[in-house]
Structures are given as structure tokens and as C-alpha cells.
Design an enzyme around this catalytic site. Structure first.
Site, PDB file in Angstrom:
ATOM      1  CG  MET A 239      -5.334   2.156  -3.692  1.00 22.62           C
ATOM      2  SD  MET A 239      -4.105   2.826  -4.793  1.00 22.62           S
ATOM      3  CE  MET A 239      -2.735   3.088  -3.694  1.00 22.62           C
ATOM      4  CG  HIS A 258       6.304   1.492  -4.661  1.00 19.65           C
ATOM      5  ND1 HIS A 258       6.832   2.329  -3.726  1.00 19.65           N
ATOM      6  CD2 HIS A 258       6.707   1.935  -5.870  1.00 19.65           C
ATOM      7  CE1 HIS A 258       7.556   3.244  -4.366  1.00 19.65           C
ATOM      8  NE2 HIS A 258       7.487   3.031  -5.638  1.00 19.65           N
TER       9      HIS A 258
HETATM   10  C1  LIG Z   1       2.992  10.045  -3.416  1.00 17.50           C
HETATM   11  S1  LIG Z   1       1.415  10.679  -2.947  1.00 17.50           S
HETATM   12  C2  LIG Z   1       0.845  11.251  -4.524  1.00 17.50           C
HETATM   13  C3  LIG Z   1      -0.223  12.322  -4.415  1.00 17.50           C
HETATM   14  C4  LIG Z   1      -0.737  12.855  -5.769  1.00 17.50           C
HETATM   15  N1  LIG Z   1      -1.114  11.792  -6.680  1.00 17.50           N
HETATM   16  C5  LIG Z   1       0.284  13.756  -6.427  1.00 17.50           C
HETATM   17  O1  LIG Z   1       0.905  13.323  -7.392  1.00 17.50           O
HETATM   18  O2  LIG Z   1       0.478  14.890  -5.962  1.00 17.50           O
HETATM   19  C6  LIG Z   1       0.533   9.173  -2.668  1.00 17.50           C
HETATM   20  C7  LIG Z   1      -0.925   9.391  -2.281  1.00 17.50           C
HETATM   21  O3  LIG Z   1      -1.540   8.111  -2.200  1.00 17.50           O
HETATM   22  C8  LIG Z   1      -2.413   8.093  -1.083  1.00 17.50           C
HETATM   23  N2  LIG Z   1      -2.621   6.698  -0.682  1.00 17.50           N
HETATM   24  C9  LIG Z   1      -1.731   5.854  -0.082  1.00 17.50           C
HETATM   25  N3  LIG Z   1      -2.289   4.648   0.131  1.00 17.50           N
HETATM   26  C10 LIG Z   1      -3.561   4.721  -0.362  1.00 17.50           C
HETATM   27  C11 LIG Z   1      -4.636   3.794  -0.439  1.00 17.50           C
HETATM   28  N4  LIG Z   1      -4.504   2.532   0.034  1.00 17.50           N
HETATM   29  N5  LIG Z   1      -5.816   4.197  -0.982  1.00 17.50           N
HETATM   30  C12 LIG Z   1      -5.958   5.470  -1.451  1.00 17.50           C
HETATM   31  N6  LIG Z   1      -4.961   6.396  -1.426  1.00 17.50           N
HETATM   32  C13 LIG Z   1      -3.781   6.037  -0.877  1.00 17.50           C
HETATM   33  C14 LIG Z   1      -1.682   8.939  -0.052  1.00 17.50           C
HETATM   34  O4  LIG Z   1      -2.524   9.413   0.972  1.00 17.50           O
HETATM   35  C15 LIG Z   1      -1.099  10.052  -0.932  1.00 17.50           C
HETATM   36  O5  LIG Z   1      -1.970  11.150  -1.041  1.00 17.50           O
END
Ligand SMILES: C[S@@+](CC[C@H](N)C(=O)[O-])C[C@H]1O[C@@H](n2cnc3c(N)ncnc32)[C@H](O)[C@@H]1O
Length: 259
Positions: A239, A258
Site C-alpha cells: 500500500m 501502523h
Molecule cells: C490487521 S490485518 C487486517 C485485515 C483486514 N482488514 C480485516 O480487518 O480483517 C492487516 C492487514 O494488512 C496487510 N498489510 C500489512 N502491510 C501491508 C502493506 N504494506 N501493503 C498492503 N497490505 C499490508 C496484512 O497482510 C494484513 O492482511
């Protein structure tokens, strides 16, 4: 000792042993107690529970203590007062039913399991170290040596555990989205769920509000192998490099911001 000191000692003990409340929940899940009571089809006496769990005789009084603690916190209920029973008779409550739901999308067990996994408990032992370091590492990294995303990208079991946990943490939230969606998605044609994991939330939105085209952006190891012929489109990426354009950007669950 005067009353104030006794109160202070009680408060201090409460803080000192508070972690046992959490570990008792994990113990009950490890032993399969909610499932055992559910399988029984009716409330279960301490003796029945002890026997079904095949625990050594010497552990019966300890099982009673475990159940008493979890009953105190509302995870189980003791029905023995309702009748003339001489021993405790345990039943499930609204809390414990949340971890044995047959409907997978409403079962919170994966979230509770993941949250009580050693990888997630370990950081709490390193909080003081974390405070003393002037670094950008979060306690999880300090305790586990790398980020969760790094572990998840090389260990499929951790990846699955975490993604399933995220789905299960949303189960009650999904109902609210469905109920309030007409208002929320009025005039919206497209949405991108950034860090949308397995796409559970996007799927609920796409299914219930078909005028909203839903895309999920997540890291390659999460999106890998997801079919792209369904109602949700999956995009693999970071992202911080790129976010597909859409009318609405959804960032769900506090950890996204974060990451
Ligand atoms: C706390 S989980 C939340 C998942 C989902 N939104 C939910 O509420 O069930 C955080 C998500 O962000 C993704 N993530 C972490 N860093 C990321 C990045 N730099 N770009 C895209 N996705 C990312 C992780 O793989 C994970 O699936």
C-alpha cells in the site's frame, strides 16, 4: 494492617495475577472445554466434565478452580444453584458460545486462538525493553525478531492463522455493515479494502450491495492463489507503493494504519 493497606494489597495482587485470567481462557480452549459442554447437549457436572476430558483424578479439584474462575468472568455459568445439585453444573454462556459457533463466519475462536498464541503473548514480556529502545520496532518485532508480515510470508501456518483470525474478528461487524449499508454505500460505485486480508469484509459488501465494485489490496503472500473471477478483485502489492483507485478506501482494523 489498616483497611487502606488491605485494599492496596488486594489491588496490587489483582494487577500481579491478572494474567492468569487470560491464561485460564487459553487453558480452557486447549483442553476443549467449551466444545465438550456443547457436545454434551446439556449442562455438565464437574464430574462429567472431568471424565470426558480424561484428566487424571488428581486434577479434579484444579479443574473446579479453573471453571470457578472462568464462571466468575462470565465464560461459563454454574447452574447448580437452580436445582438441588451438590456439585457444580456448567453450561455455556453468550461468551463461550462465540467460540463454538457452527456458522464459521460467526465463530470467534480463530481470533482468540491467534491472540493467545505464543508469538502474540511474547511481546508483552518485552514491553520495558521496548520502552528503553529508541527504535521504530514494535514490541512484536522485538520479541519475535521480525515483523508479523515477514513471518507470515514464510510460514503458511502463521499466515493462515492470522488471516482466519482477522476474518473471525469481523464477524459481528459484518452484520452492522449489512444493516447500515444502504446508508453507508449510497452513491458509492467502487471500494478498495486496503490490507483487506482474505477479502471477507469486501465479499460481504459486494454480495449485499452489488452496485459497489470491491477490490482488496494486500501483500503478495496473502493474495497469492486467490481466484480473481469472483465478486471481489484481489490486487497484490504494497500500500505504500500503490493503492488502486476507487470512490472509497476502506482501512479496517487498527493495525493497518501502523503497519
Ligand atoms: C490487521 S490485518 C487486517 C485485515 C483486514 N482488514 C480485516 O480487518 O480483517 C492487516 C492487514 O494488512 C496487510 N498489510 C500489512 N502491510 C501491508 C502493506 N504494506 N501493503 C498492503 N497490505 C499490508 C496484512 O497482510 C494484513 O492482511
Amino acid at each position: 494492617m489498616d483497611n487502606n493497606m488491605l485494599q492496596a494489597q488486594a489491588g496490587l495482587w489483582n494487577l500481579t495475577f491478572g494474567y492468569l485470567k487470560t491464561m485460564s481462557l487459553r487453558c480452557a480452549l486447549d483442553l476443549g472445554i467449551p466444545k465438550a459442554i456443547d457436545n454434551n447437549g446439556q449442562p455438565m457436572s464437574l464430574s462429567e466434565l472431568h471424565s470426558v476430558l480424561s484428566l487424571p483424578p488428581s486434577k479434579k479439584s484444579h479443574l473446579f478452580r479453573l471453571m470457578r474462575l472462568l464462571t466468575h468472568f462470565g465464560f461459563f455459568v454454574d447452574n447448580s444453584n437452580a436445582g438441588a445439585c451438590t456439585e457444580a453444573v456448567y453450561d455455556l454462556t453468550a461468551q463461550s458460545r462465540l467460540v463454538i459457533q457452527k456458522n464459521e463466519s460467526a465463530n470467534m475462536l480463530p481470533f482468540i486462538r491467534c491472540s493467545l498464541d505464543n508469538k502474540w503473548l511474547k511481546p508483552s514480556l518485552h514491553m520495558a525493553d521496548w520502552f528503553m529502545q529508541d527504535s521504530k520496532q514494535i514490541p512484536f518485532e522485538l520479541a519475535n525478531g521480525c515483523t508479523l508480515w515477514e513471518i507470515a510470508s514464510r510460514e503458511p501456518a502463521v499466515n493462515k492463522m492470522f488471516n482466519d483470525a482477522m476474518v473471525s474478528s469481523s464477524c459481528l461487524f459484518n452484520d452492522i455493515i449489512v444493516k447500515k449499508g444502504d446508508e453507508i454505500f449510497k452513491g458509492i460505485e467502487s471500494l478498495v479494502d486496503v490490507g483487506g486480508g482474505n477479502g471477507a469484509m469486501a465479499e460481504v459488501i459486494a454480495k449485499n450491495f452489488p452496485h459497489v465494485r470491491c477490490t482488496v489490496l494486500d501483500l503478495p503472500h496473502v493474495v497469492h492463489g486467490k481466484p480473481n473471477d469472483g465478486i471481489v478483485k484481489f490486487v497484490s502489492g504494497d500500500m505504500f507503493d500503490y493503492v488502486p483507485s476507487a470512490d472509497v478506501v476502506l482501512l479496517k482494523v487498527e493495525k493497518i494504519l501502523h503497519s
